[in-house]
Design a protein around this motif. Structure first.
Motif, PDB file in Angstrom:
ATOM      1  N   PHE A  55       0.831  -1.199   0.000  1.00 32.40           N
ATOM      2  CA  PHE A  55       0.000   0.000   0.000  1.00 32.40           C
ATOM      3  C   PHE A  55       0.869   1.253   0.000  1.00 32.40           C
ATOM      4  CE2 PHE A  55      -3.552  -2.668   1.613  1.00 32.40           C
ATOM      5  CZ  PHE A  55      -4.531  -2.251   0.723  1.00 32.40           C
ATOM      6  N   SER A  56       1.955   1.221   0.772  1.00 35.60           N
ATOM      7  CA  SER A  56       2.873   2.364   0.817  1.00 35.60           C
ATOM      8  C   SER A  56       3.464   2.643  -0.561  1.00 35.60           C
ATOM      9  CB  SER A  56       4.009   2.105   1.819  1.00 35.60           C
ATOM     10  OG  SER A  56       3.504   1.966   3.120  1.00 35.60           O
ATOM     11  N   ALA A  57       3.941   1.596  -1.226  1.00 33.78           N
ATOM     12  CA  ALA A  57       4.559   1.766  -2.546  1.00 33.78           C
ATOM     13  C   ALA A  57       3.535   2.228  -3.581  1.00 33.78           C
ATOM     14  CB  ALA A  57       5.222   0.461  -2.991  1.00 33.78           C
ATOM     15  N   GLY A  58       2.363   1.615  -3.588  1.00 33.45           N
ATOM     16  CA  GLY A  58       1.330   1.996  -4.559  1.00 33.45           C
ATOM     17  C   GLY A  58       0.844   3.418  -4.342  1.00 33.45           C
ATOM     18  N   GLY A  59       0.489   3.734  -3.122  1.00 34.67           N
ATOM     19  CA  GLY A  59       0.039   5.088  -2.811  1.00 34.67           C
ATOM     20  C   GLY A  59       1.143   6.112  -2.993  1.00 34.67           C
ATOM     21  N   GLY A  60       2.365   5.747  -2.584  1.00 39.93           N
ATOM     22  CA  GLY A  60       3.503   6.666  -2.732  1.00 39.93           C
ATOM     23  C   GLY A  60       3.821   6.966  -4.185  1.00 39.93           C
ATOM     24  N   ALA A  61       3.754   5.944  -5.040  1.00 40.99           N
ATOM     25  CA  ALA A  61       4.024   6.148  -6.469  1.00 40.99           C
ATOM     26  C   ALA A  61       2.957   7.042  -7.098  1.00 40.99           C
ATOM     27  CB  ALA A  61       4.082   4.802  -7.196  1.00 40.99           C
ATOM     28  N   MET A  62       1.704   6.802  -6.735  1.00 39.73           N
ATOM     29  CA  MET A  62       0.630   7.638  -7.266  1.00 39.73           C
ATOM     30  C   MET A  62       0.741   9.069  -6.747  1.00 39.73           C
ATOM     31  SD  MET A  62      -2.626   5.027  -7.150  1.00 39.73           S
ATOM     32  CE  MET A  62      -3.787   6.270  -7.705  1.00 39.73           C
ATOM     33  N   LEU A  63       1.071   9.223  -5.461  1.00 34.96           N
ATOM     34  CA  LEU A  63       1.232  10.566  -4.908  1.00 34.96           C
ATOM     35  C   LEU A  63       2.433  11.281  -5.529  1.00 34.96           C
ATOM     36  CD1 LEU A  63       0.347   9.967  -1.164  1.00 34.96           C
ATOM     37  CD2 LEU A  63      -0.888  11.411  -2.790  1.00 34.96           C
ATOM     38  N   LEU A  64       3.487  10.531  -5.852  1.00 32.49           N
ATOM     39  CA  LEU A  64       4.635  11.139  -6.531  1.00 32.49           C
ATOM     40  C   LEU A  64       4.223  11.647  -7.907  1.00 32.49           C
ATOM     41  CD1 LEU A  64       7.602  11.899  -6.727  1.00 32.49           C
ATOM     42  CD2 LEU A  64       8.066   9.550  -7.495  1.00 32.49           C
ATOM     43  N   ALA A  65       3.453  10.856  -8.644  1.00 33.21           N
ATOM     44  CA  ALA A  65       2.972  11.302  -9.956  1.00 33.21           C
ATOM     45  C   ALA A  65       2.129  12.566  -9.806  1.00 33.21           C
ATOM     46  CB  ALA A  65       2.162  10.192 -10.625  1.00 33.21           C
ATOM     47  N   TYR A  66       1.276  12.584  -8.804  1.00 31.84           N
ATOM     48  CA  TYR A  66       0.429  13.755  -8.551  1.00 31.84           C
ATOM     49  C   TYR A  66       1.294  14.967  -8.183  1.00 31.84           C
ATOM     50  CZ  TYR A  66      -3.265  16.614  -6.477  1.00 31.84           C
ATOM     51  OH  TYR A  66      -4.136  17.626  -6.170  1.00 31.84           O
ATOM     52  N   ALA A  67       2.296  14.759  -7.341  1.00 29.55           N
ATOM     53  CA  ALA A  67       3.181  15.856  -6.928  1.00 29.55           C
ATOM     54  C   ALA A  67       3.968  16.408  -8.110  1.00 29.55           C
ATOM     55  CB  ALA A  67       4.138  15.366  -5.836  1.00 29.55           C
ATOM     56  N   ILE A  68       4.408  15.525  -8.998  1.00 28.51           N
ATOM     57  CA  ILE A  68       5.122  15.974 -10.199  1.00 28.51           C
ATOM     58  C   ILE A  68       4.189  16.807 -11.067  1.00 28.51           C
ATOM     59  CG2 ILE A  68       6.176  15.192 -12.366  1.00 28.51           C
ATOM     60  CD1 ILE A  68       7.333  12.814 -10.701  1.00 28.51           C
ATOM     61  N   TRP A  69       2.965  16.347 -11.226  1.00 26.21           N
ATOM     62  CA  TRP A  69       2.004  17.102 -12.024  1.00 26.21           C
ATOM     63  C   TRP A  69       1.732  18.471 -11.401  1.00 26.21           C
ATOM     64  CZ3 TRP A  69      -3.160  18.618 -11.038  1.00 26.21           C
ATOM     65  CH2 TRP A  69      -3.790  19.180 -12.141  1.00 26.21           C
ATOM     66  N   ARG A  70       1.674  18.513 -10.054  1.00 22.73           N
ATOM     67  CA  ARG A  70       1.441  19.781  -9.342  1.00 22.73           C
ATOM     68  C   ARG A  70       2.707  20.638  -9.294  1.00 22.73           C
ATOM     69  NH1 ARG A  70      -3.641  21.182  -8.866  1.00 22.73           N
ATOM     70  NH2 ARG A  70      -3.323  22.274  -6.931  1.00 22.73           N
ATOM     71  N   GLN A  71       3.843  20.046  -9.654  1.00 22.62           N
ATOM     72  CA  GLN A  71       5.142  20.727  -9.646  1.00 22.62           C
ATOM     73  C   GLN A  71       5.489  21.274  -8.256  1.00 22.62           C
ATOM     74  OE1 GLN A  71       5.089  23.593 -12.849  1.00 22.62           O
ATOM     75  NE2 GLN A  71       4.929  21.998 -14.393  1.00 22.62           N
ATOM     76  N   ASP A  72       5.320  20.406  -7.255  1.00 23.58           N
ATOM     77  CA  ASP A  72       5.592  20.768  -5.868  1.00 23.58           C
ATOM     78  C   ASP A  72       6.882  20.079  -5.426  1.00 23.58           C
ATOM     79  OD1 ASP A  72       5.711  20.804  -3.037  1.00 23.58           O
ATOM     80  OD2 ASP A  72       3.538  20.955  -2.891  1.00 23.58           O
ATOM     81  N   PRO A  73       8.000  20.809  -5.390  1.00 23.29           N
ATOM     82  CA  PRO A  73       9.289  20.166  -5.100  1.00 23.29           C
ATOM     83  C   PRO A  73       9.375  19.529  -3.713  1.00 23.29           C
ATOM     84  CG  PRO A  73       9.532  22.562  -5.166  1.00 23.29           C
ATOM     85  CD  PRO A  73       8.138  22.241  -5.610  1.00 23.29           C
ATOM     86  N   VAL A  74       8.708  20.097  -2.726  1.00 21.32           N
ATOM     87  CA  VAL A  74       8.741  19.517  -1.377  1.00 21.32           C
ATOM     88  C   VAL A  74       8.002  18.178  -1.372  1.00 21.32           C
ATOM     89  CG1 VAL A  74       8.008  19.844   1.023  1.00 21.32           C
ATOM     90  CG2 VAL A  74       8.922  21.782  -0.282  1.00 21.32           C
ATOM     91  N   PHE A  75       6.839  18.151  -1.972  1.00 24.05           N
ATOM     92  CA  PHE A  75       6.019  16.945  -2.072  1.00 24.05           C
ATOM     93  C   PHE A  75       6.740  15.888  -2.918  1.00 24.05           C
ATOM     94  CE2 PHE A  75       1.375  15.619  -3.234  1.00 24.05           C
ATOM     95  CZ  PHE A  75       1.411  14.612  -2.303  1.00 24.05           C
ATOM     96  N   ILE A  76       7.384  16.306  -4.006  1.00 20.59           N
ATOM     97  CA  ILE A  76       8.124  15.389  -4.878  1.00 20.59           C
ATOM     98  C   ILE A  76       9.254  14.727  -4.106  1.00 20.59           C
ATOM     99  CG2 ILE A  76       9.680  15.266  -6.870  1.00 20.59           C
ATOM    100  CD1 ILE A  76       7.916  17.506  -8.151  1.00 20.59           C
ATOM    101  N   LEU A  77      10.055  15.532  -3.410  1.00 18.88           N
ATOM    102  CA  LEU A  77      11.186  14.987  -2.661  1.00 18.88           C
ATOM    103  C   LEU A  77      10.724  14.024  -1.572  1.00 18.88           C
ATOM    104  CD1 LEU A  77      14.253  14.998  -2.222  1.00 18.88           C
ATOM    105  CD2 LEU A  77      13.912  16.897  -0.632  1.00 18.88           C
ATOM    106  N   GLY A  78       9.693  14.398  -0.844  1.00 16.41           N
ATOM    107  CA  GLY A  78       9.187  13.542   0.230  1.00 16.41           C
ATOM    108  C   GLY A  78       8.683  12.207  -0.282  1.00 16.41           C
ATOM    109  N   GLN A  79       7.914  12.218  -1.363  1.00 16.88           N
ATOM    110  CA  GLN A  79       7.387  10.974  -1.903  1.00 16.88           C
ATOM    111  C   GLN A  79       8.482  10.128  -2.548  1.00 16.88           C
ATOM    112  OE1 GLN A  79       4.433   9.690  -1.262  1.00 16.88           O
ATOM    113  NE2 GLN A  79       4.122  11.514  -0.027  1.00 16.88           N
ATOM    114  N   ALA A  80       9.434  10.774  -3.229  1.00 13.02           N
ATOM    115  CA  ALA A  80      10.519  10.028  -3.871  1.00 13.02           C
ATOM    116  C   ALA A  80      11.365   9.306  -2.816  1.00 13.02           C
ATOM    117  CB  ALA A  80      11.386  10.956  -4.709  1.00 13.02           C
ATOM    118  N   PHE A  81      11.674   9.983  -1.718  1.00  7.11           N
ATOM    119  CA  PHE A  81      12.452   9.357  -0.650  1.00  7.11           C
ATOM    120  C   PHE A  81      11.679   8.197  -0.039  1.00  7.11           C
ATOM    121  CE2 PHE A  81      13.553   8.957   3.854  1.00  7.11           C
ATOM    122  CZ  PHE A  81      14.879   8.576   3.724  1.00  7.11           C
ATOM    123  N   GLY A  82      10.384   8.395   0.194  1.00  6.54           N
ATOM    124  CA  GLY A  82       9.555   7.327   0.755  1.00  6.54           C
ATOM    125  C   GLY A  82       9.545   6.094  -0.129  1.00  6.54           C
ATOM    126  N   LEU A  83       9.497   6.290  -1.443  1.00  3.05           N
ATOM    127  CA  LEU A  83       9.484   5.150  -2.365  1.00  3.05           C
ATOM    128  C   LEU A  83      10.749   4.317  -2.246  1.00  3.05           C
ATOM    129  CD1 LEU A  83       7.860   6.574  -5.608  1.00  3.05           C
ATOM    130  CD2 LEU A  83       6.958   4.820  -4.085  1.00  3.05           C
TER     131      LEU A  83
END
Length: 105
Positions: A55-83
């Motif tokens: 669940f962590s990997a699936g949700g994290g990957a989807m949230l990373l895609a969403y963060a990239i689309w939103r162009q939010d560097p803080v959100f991108i970094l946090g989700q990428a590290f979590g993955l």
């Protein structure tokens, strides 16, 4: 109802699709806590079941895609590290399972 119809009329399909991805991702990501809580309650001690990491990997990957689309560097970094952390734990689970399978006669 008028507020919703106005918002829907002014919002493009791309925005609605990505908002849907974001909400679904957040739901999937949050489900891992429910899985962990139920598993811990069953054995009356704190544990992290395998499904938590999926669940962590699936949700994290989807949230990373969403963060990239939103162009939010803080959100991108946090989700990428979590993955990285989730992938590493899944790797440990898979290698342990392979070692157990090789040990069986």
């Amino acid at each position: 109802m008028s507020l919703f119809t106005n918002w829907f009329a002014q919002t493009g399909w791309t925005e609605i699709a990505w908002l849907t991805v974001g909400f679904l991702a957040q739901a999937l990501f949050s489900a891992r806590f429910l899985v962990q809580w139920i598993a811990s309650e069953r054995v009356r001690k704190s544990i992290v079941p395998e499904a938590f990491w999926y669940f962590s990997a699936g949700g994290g990957a989807m949230l990373l895609a969403y963060a990239i689309w939103r162009q939010d560097p803080v959100f991108i970094l946090g989700q990428a590290f979590g993955l990285v952390v989730y992938a590493r734990n899944i790797y440990f689970i898979w290698t342990e399972r392979q070692a157990e399978n090789r040990a069986e006669p």
